[in-house]
Design a protein around this motif. Structure first.
Motif, PDB file in Angstrom:
ATOM      1  N   LYS A   1       5.181  -0.911  -2.816  1.00 58.87           N
ATOM      2  CA  LYS A   1       4.987  -0.107  -1.572  1.00 58.87           C
ATOM      3  C   LYS A   1       6.496   0.613  -1.792  1.00 58.87           C
ATOM      4  O   LYS A   1       7.391   0.487  -1.266  1.00 58.87           O
ATOM      5  CB  LYS A   1       5.343  -1.155  -0.528  1.00 58.87           C
ATOM      6  CG  LYS A   1       3.967  -2.270  -0.246  1.00 58.87           C
ATOM      7  CD  LYS A   1       4.514  -3.168   0.849  1.00 58.87           C
ATOM      8  CE  LYS A   1       3.155  -4.014   1.251  1.00 58.87           C
ATOM      9  NZ  LYS A   1       3.504  -4.858   2.326  1.00 58.87           N
ATOM     10  N   ILE A   2       5.810   1.971  -2.056  1.00 60.30           N
ATOM     11  CA  ILE A   2       7.227   2.872  -2.580  1.00 60.30           C
ATOM     12  C   ILE A   2       7.720   3.231  -1.127  1.00 60.30           C
ATOM     13  O   ILE A   2       7.039   3.670  -0.157  1.00 60.30           O
ATOM     14  CB  ILE A   2       6.473   3.934  -3.315  1.00 60.30           C
ATOM     15  CG1 ILE A   2       5.798   3.415  -4.461  1.00 60.30           C
ATOM     16  CG2 ILE A   2       7.807   4.809  -3.743  1.00 60.30           C
ATOM     17  CD1 ILE A   2       5.016   4.457  -5.150  1.00 60.30           C
ATOM     18  N   ARG A   3       9.196   3.473  -1.182  1.00 55.46           N
ATOM     19  CA  ARG A   3       9.709   4.046   0.079  1.00 55.46           C
ATOM     20  C   ARG A   3      10.533   5.257  -0.477  1.00 55.46           C
ATOM     21  O   ARG A   3      11.048   4.907  -1.578  1.00 55.46           O
ATOM     22  CB  ARG A   3      10.768   3.085   0.268  1.00 55.46           C
ATOM     23  CG  ARG A   3      10.519   1.887   1.191  1.00 55.46           C
ATOM     24  CD  ARG A   3      11.488   0.840   1.363  1.00 55.46           C
ATOM     25  NE  ARG A   3      11.090  -0.547   1.850  1.00 55.46           N
ATOM     26  CZ  ARG A   3      11.969  -1.319   2.142  1.00 55.46           C
ATOM     27  NH1 ARG A   3      13.207  -1.360   2.009  1.00 55.46           N
ATOM     28  NH2 ARG A   3      11.580  -2.386   2.627  1.00 55.46           N
ATOM     29  N   PHE A   4       9.950   6.271   0.070  1.00 57.79           N
ATOM     30  CA  PHE A   4      10.344   7.753  -0.421  1.00 57.79           C
ATOM     31  C   PHE A   4      11.798   7.999   0.117  1.00 57.79           C
ATOM     32  O   PHE A   4      11.984   9.178   0.752  1.00 57.79           O
ATOM     33  CB  PHE A   4       9.490   8.733  -0.251  1.00 57.79           C
ATOM     34  CG  PHE A   4       8.148   8.644  -1.078  1.00 57.79           C
ATOM     35  CD1 PHE A   4       8.085   8.868  -2.530  1.00 57.79           C
ATOM     36  CD2 PHE A   4       7.188   8.240  -0.661  1.00 57.79           C
ATOM     37  CE1 PHE A   4       7.054   8.929  -3.285  1.00 57.79           C
ATOM     38  CE2 PHE A   4       5.881   7.762  -1.590  1.00 57.79           C
ATOM     39  CZ  PHE A   4       6.100   7.958  -2.783  1.00 57.79           C
TER      40      PHE A   4
ATOM     41  N   ILE B   1       6.282   0.534 -10.531  1.00 55.29           N
ATOM     42  CA  ILE B   1       5.637   1.309  -9.272  1.00 55.29           C
ATOM     43  C   ILE B   1       4.362   0.684  -8.967  1.00 55.29           C
ATOM     44  O   ILE B   1       4.035   0.520  -7.828  1.00 55.29           O
ATOM     45  CB  ILE B   1       5.648   2.907  -9.488  1.00 55.29           C
ATOM     46  CG1 ILE B   1       6.929   3.440  -9.937  1.00 55.29           C
ATOM     47  CG2 ILE B   1       5.071   3.548  -8.585  1.00 55.29           C
ATOM     48  CD1 ILE B   1       7.035   4.862 -10.249  1.00 55.29           C
TER      49      ILE B   1
ATOM     50  N   ILE C   1      11.673   9.754  -9.131  1.00 56.25           N
ATOM     51  CA  ILE C   1      10.363  10.364  -9.431  1.00 56.25           C
ATOM     52  C   ILE C   1      10.242  11.601 -10.065  1.00 56.25           C
ATOM     53  O   ILE C   1       9.662  11.928 -11.166  1.00 56.25           O
ATOM     54  CB  ILE C   1       9.429  10.219  -8.025  1.00 56.25           C
ATOM     55  CG1 ILE C   1       9.284   8.826  -7.594  1.00 56.25           C
ATOM     56  CG2 ILE C   1       8.321  10.869  -8.385  1.00 56.25           C
ATOM     57  CD1 ILE C   1       8.484   8.791  -6.381  1.00 56.25           C
TER      58      ILE C   1
ATOM     59  N   SER D   1      10.642   0.432  -4.914  1.00 55.10           N
ATOM     60  CA  SER D   1       8.881  -0.077  -5.018  1.00 55.10           C
ATOM     61  C   SER D   1       8.680  -1.409  -4.502  1.00 55.10           C
ATOM     62  O   SER D   1       7.587  -1.640  -4.598  1.00 55.10           O
ATOM     63  CB  SER D   1       8.356   0.195  -6.592  1.00 55.10           C
ATOM     64  OG  SER D   1       8.856   1.357  -7.222  1.00 55.10           O
ATOM     65  N   ARG D   2       9.781  -2.032  -4.228  1.00 57.24           N
ATOM     66  CA  ARG D   2       9.656  -3.426  -3.863  1.00 57.24           C
ATOM     67  C   ARG D   2       9.189  -4.294  -4.796  1.00 57.24           C
ATOM     68  O   ARG D   2       8.542  -5.366  -4.314  1.00 57.24           O
ATOM     69  CB  ARG D   2       9.224  -3.661  -2.199  1.00 57.24           C
ATOM     70  CG  ARG D   2       9.552  -2.697  -1.464  1.00 57.24           C
ATOM     71  CD  ARG D   2      11.050  -2.563  -1.156  1.00 57.24           C
ATOM     72  NE  ARG D   2      11.662  -3.994  -0.780  1.00 57.24           N
ATOM     73  CZ  ARG D   2      12.860  -4.085  -0.905  1.00 57.24           C
ATOM     74  NH1 ARG D   2      13.855  -3.370  -1.511  1.00 57.24           N
ATOM     75  NH2 ARG D   2      13.232  -5.454  -0.665  1.00 57.24           N
TER      76      ARG D   2
END
Lengths: 553, 337
Positions: free
Chosen positions: A351-354, A347, A362, A283-284
């Protein structure tokens, strides 16, 4: 540097690798042995599950005899708890904790090796019962008393032969290993942290392993004591659980569940640690409410020691006893809620990276929410009088163990595999693994709640038609095929990526904790120099010298 | 909403639920006070939890959609937030309040079900669980029945609940007839009680729900709720000694010489075994093997020939008898009405 160490790895002869495994006291090698050992048993218990799902897919099935079915669910449960979940978490803990706290090894490396081999021997011993359990006159038989082995089913009267002894001894052995591991984790985390890493700057994964270690010390002891009492009953005329001589079978239940319930937290608390490492990185954002997370986990640990008899709402405790355990069990929901909200807040605004590790986390968040809610239903004693020992319970704890624990373990694999091997796991295969396993998980375990509500007890090898259970059981069985496919993709991914995966480099995820500061895989000594930290995210401080964490903590 | 959904799905359509889609053992189709109390509590709880689920699920779903990294992102780190005491306090206090409410509601139901007093007119039955069948003793009426429990209807104006004293002859078992009450375990040397007051006549199914050995799965339960007159008639019939029919004398002699009597009781004869079910009025039952198969002459003959063919793991051994002897014993058993 990274590619160099990979090259070194490939050239070892198989004999040399075996020698290293047997002789090593290095925390990383022991960690890997735990993990490989647990994966082996994961496949075994998965096969057991598939066989049971085939048998239960339709009414009046004759695919398995009742004797075989009873052995399968006993071994599936015992294996899953003691020889898959615990070792795999010990493995990750072993590998990661010293790296994350900037240490060169665990506090007691030899004890560490000893603990692993005890646990490993326990698992192999359990399965040796297939060949030796029945003694000379029979072809062998595995334990069939269920994973919580309620007395007096385990007495020589009802369980002649030696299958129950294999069960008892294997848990005794594994218990010794677990206690060794727990002592080691506690000592390592309390005494081996690098300069500057106060308890309040320690990664949450290390905190969670500390709580796990404390819980193991308190809970494995009664289990071990109960096994010794059972051995005494079976062989030297003890009468602990012999009701004809004034013993009490309810006492076995108390001994077992004072171990058995905190055991759930022994398993899931390290998984909370995985989530608390992975969710912030992808989520940075920094972990939201770190002190609250620590406090919540420690209090879950304490409260979990006072909830065991919610497994016994149907054994006839007095009403005030039942009410007490309703209250303590429901209280667990409060710190658990705090944890979910803190992950949500982490979260939030990020900036969520999937990437695959985040996908599995998740999945965990949603599934753990549902598992928690069904847990509160089971904590409600009267509701539990209906749900207890039904398929609803089976669905509930698989939601915790598969939907919660196994999902985060998968997340952990995708996240730390690059650190351990120096190569990335394939992301495309990872996503296939995630989605197929997710579909299978929900097909199997969402629908498994329903036959429980419709009166289907657990541990039945078959059921009659016309009870309204067939459809749901068929769907559950179909889901098992998807789960198996997901696992196959995962295993394939691990093998192929080991040889052909993209090179990871030191820090492929742009993460913040110390394990990413060394090479992938790390050298035997972990760090060339002893690191020093000033905040919870030492690598953030290095990457952002203008805006370091220590200014705010 | 949950309540509406569940009651729509279960209550009206499947009150007489033998063949309904949700089957005859649906916990959401209660027919007795303890089951009703649990049902109401569970609906309340499902509503509370449904609300929690919707809120948290939506927040999670919103967060992962809204805060995903965009395609044209500049790769800068988002603002770092380390925590908020106000928020921590909020999401601690709210769950505490919910827990208090749920706990108080639950405690009330526990008390109502567990501490209920026996009104006059209570029927007392002692249930003794065996591997893998049920023994029902009626101390007020002086007889023992097996595997099929008969109880009278309990009318709201004149309640005649049945209190069950639960015991075990061997290992742990559990009494669970979902539409009548929650389950209670039968544990050796640990007597328990539970009660039911069925409001409707009919057959209620259930089964042992504590793992008790090889044939745990076929330790089924059948509860026949009868009107008071029917029940009294049944009691009267059960109180009689076994029928004695000279036409089946050879079978009744074999019952003794082939040692059937060592385990089974037939009142009025010397057969007084207590290991297996009482057979005095065997033919008054609908099933054999604790619900394993319907009681028909063919099934009975097959059962005596080899119980394991219906119920592998049954503790009844296959007797060593010829086909002719088998016919004679079966003929004798068929007269035990």
């Amino acid at each position: 540097m990274a590619s160099e160490s990979i090259a070194l790895r490939v050239h070892k002869s198989p004999l040399h690798v075996v020698y290293e495994c047997v002789a090593t006291a290095d925390h990383k090698k022991i960690g890997l042995m735990y993990i490989v050992y647990a994966l082996l048993f994961l496949v075994v218990m998965g096969i057991e599950a598939i066989l049971m799902r085939i048998q239960l897919s339709h009414a009046n099935a004759t695919f398995l005899s009742p004797e075989v079915f009873n052995r399968l669910f006993t071994l599936h449960g015992t294996t899953g708890v003691f020889f898959v979940a615990m070792p795999i978490l010990f493995g990750f803990g072993n590998y990661l904790v010293p790296l994350m706290i900037g240490a060169r090894d665990m506090a007691f490396p030899r004890l560490n090796a000893f603990s692993f081999w005890m646990t490993a021997f326990g698992g192999f011993f359990l399965y040796a019962s297939f060949f030796a359990g029945g003694g000379l006159s029979q072809a062998g038989s595995a334990p069939d008393v269920g994973w919580f082995a309620y007395a007096p089913l385990t007495s020589p009267t009802f369980s002649p032969g030696h299958s129950t002894d294999y069960w008892t001894l294997s848990l005794l052995l594994a218990g010794v290993g677990s206690i060794g591991a727990a002592v080691n984790f506690i000592a390592t985390i309390l005494c081996m942290r690098c300069p500057g890493m106060t308890l309040s700057r320690m990664p949450l994964l290390a905190w969670m392993n500390l709580v796990m270690g404390g819980l193991i010390l308190v809970t494995i002891s009664p289990l071990t004591a109960a096994q010794l009492m059972l051995m005494a009953d079976r062989y030297i005329g003890g009468h602990f659980f012999d009701t004809a001589a004034g013993g009490s079978v309810v006492m076995w239940m108390h001994f077992f569940w004072i171990f058995g319930h905190p055991e759930v937290y022994v398993l899931i608390i390290p998984c909370f640690g995985f989530v608390s490492e992975i969710v912030p990185v992808f989520s940075r954002k920094a972990m939201f409410g770190y002190p609250a997370m620590v406090a919540a986990s420690v209090s879950i640990g304490f409260v979990s020691l006072g909830v065991w008899a919610h497994h016994m709402f149907t054994v006839g405790m007095p009403s005030y006893g039942n009410a007490f355990f309703v209250l303590t069990t429901m209280v667990v929901a409060v710190p658990t809620g705090i944890k979910i909200f803190n992950w949500l807040a982490t979260i939030w605004g990020g900036k969520i990276r999937f990437a695959t590790p985040m996908l599995f986390c998740i999945g965990f968040l949603f599934q753990f929410l549902i598992a928690g809610l069904t847990g509160i239903m089971l904590a409600t004693a009267p509701f539990d009088w209906q749900l207890s020992a039904s398929y609803f319970v089976v669905a509930h704890f698989h939601y915790v163990i598969v939907g919660g624990i196994l999902f985060t373990i998968f997340a952990g694999f995708y996240y730390w595999y690059p650190k351990i091997t120096g190569r990335m796991l394939n992301e495309t295969l990872g996503k296939w693994h995630f989605w197929i396993f997710l579909i299978g998980f929900h097909l199997t375990f969402d629908f498994m709640h329903i036959p429980g509500l419709l009166g289907m007890p657990r541990r039945v090898y078959t059921y009659e038609a016309g009870r309204g259970w067939e459809t749901w059981n068929m769907i559950s069985s179909i889901g098992a095929i998807f789960q198996a496919a997901g696992i196959l993709i995962f295993v394939y991914n691990m093998i192929v990526s080991y040889f052909h995966g993209a090179l990871a480099g030191n820090d492929p995820w742009d993460a913040w904790t110390l394990e990413w500061a060394t090479t992938s895989p790390p050298p035997d000594y972990n760090f060339a120099g002893v690191p020093a930290v000033r905040s919870r995210r030492p690598l953030w401080d290095i990457k952002h010298p203008d805006d370091p964490d220590w200014k705010y903590e | 909403m949950v309540a509406a959904l569940l009651s729509w799905a279960t209550l009206p359509t499947f009150a007489d639920a033998r063949d309904g889609f949700f089957g005859p053992t649906n916990i959401f189709a209660p027919d007795s006070t303890p089951a009703h109390s649990i049902f109401r509590l569970s609906i309340f709880e499902l509503e509370v939890e449904g609300a929690i689920f919707v809120v948290v699920f939506s927040l999670l779903a919103y967060a992962i959609t809204k805060f995903r990294q965009r395609k044209n992102d500049d790769d800068s780190e988002p603002p770092q937030v380390y925590g908020s005491n106000q928020m921590e306090l909020a999401w601690t206090v709210l769950p505490v309040l919910i827990v208090v409410v749920l706990f108080l509601t639950t405690a009330q139901v526990i008390h109502r079900v567990q501490d209920a007093r026996r009104p006059p007119g209570t029927i007392e039955v002692t249930v003794v669980a065996h591997q893998f069948w049920w023994e029902f003793r009626y101390p007020q009426y002086g007889f023992v029945a097996s595997n099929e429990l008969h109880v009278p209807l309990s009318a709201p104006q004149l309640p005649t609940p049945t209190f069950l004293a639960l015991q075990s002859a061997d290992v742990d078992h559990s009494f669970w007839v979902p539409r009548l009450a929650g389950k209670t375990d039968l544990i050796p040397n640990h007597p328990n009680t539970m009660w039911i007051d069925p409001q409707e006549t009919g057959l209620f199914l259930g089964q042992c729900s504590q793992y008790c050995g090889v044939q745990h799965a076929k330790m089924l339960q059948r509860v026949y709720v009868q009107s008071r007159e029917e029940f009294n008639k049944w009691v009267h019939a059960q109180q009689q000694p076994a029928a004695s029919d000279p036409a089946v004398a050879s079978g009744s002699a074999l019952f003794i010489t082939k040692a059937c009597f060592a385990c089974h009781t037939v009142r009025g004869t010397i057969a007084a075994g207590i290991v297996g079910p009482d057979l005095t009025h065997l033919m008054s039952r609908d099933t054999i093997g604790s619900g394993a198969v319907p009681l028909t002459p063919e099934n009975l003959r097959q059962w005596v020939h080899n119980p394991a063919s219906f119920k592998p793991g049954s503790l009844m051994p296959a007797p060593d008898i010829t086909e002719q002897e088998l016919d004679q014993i079966t003929a004798y058993l068929l007269t035990l009405r």
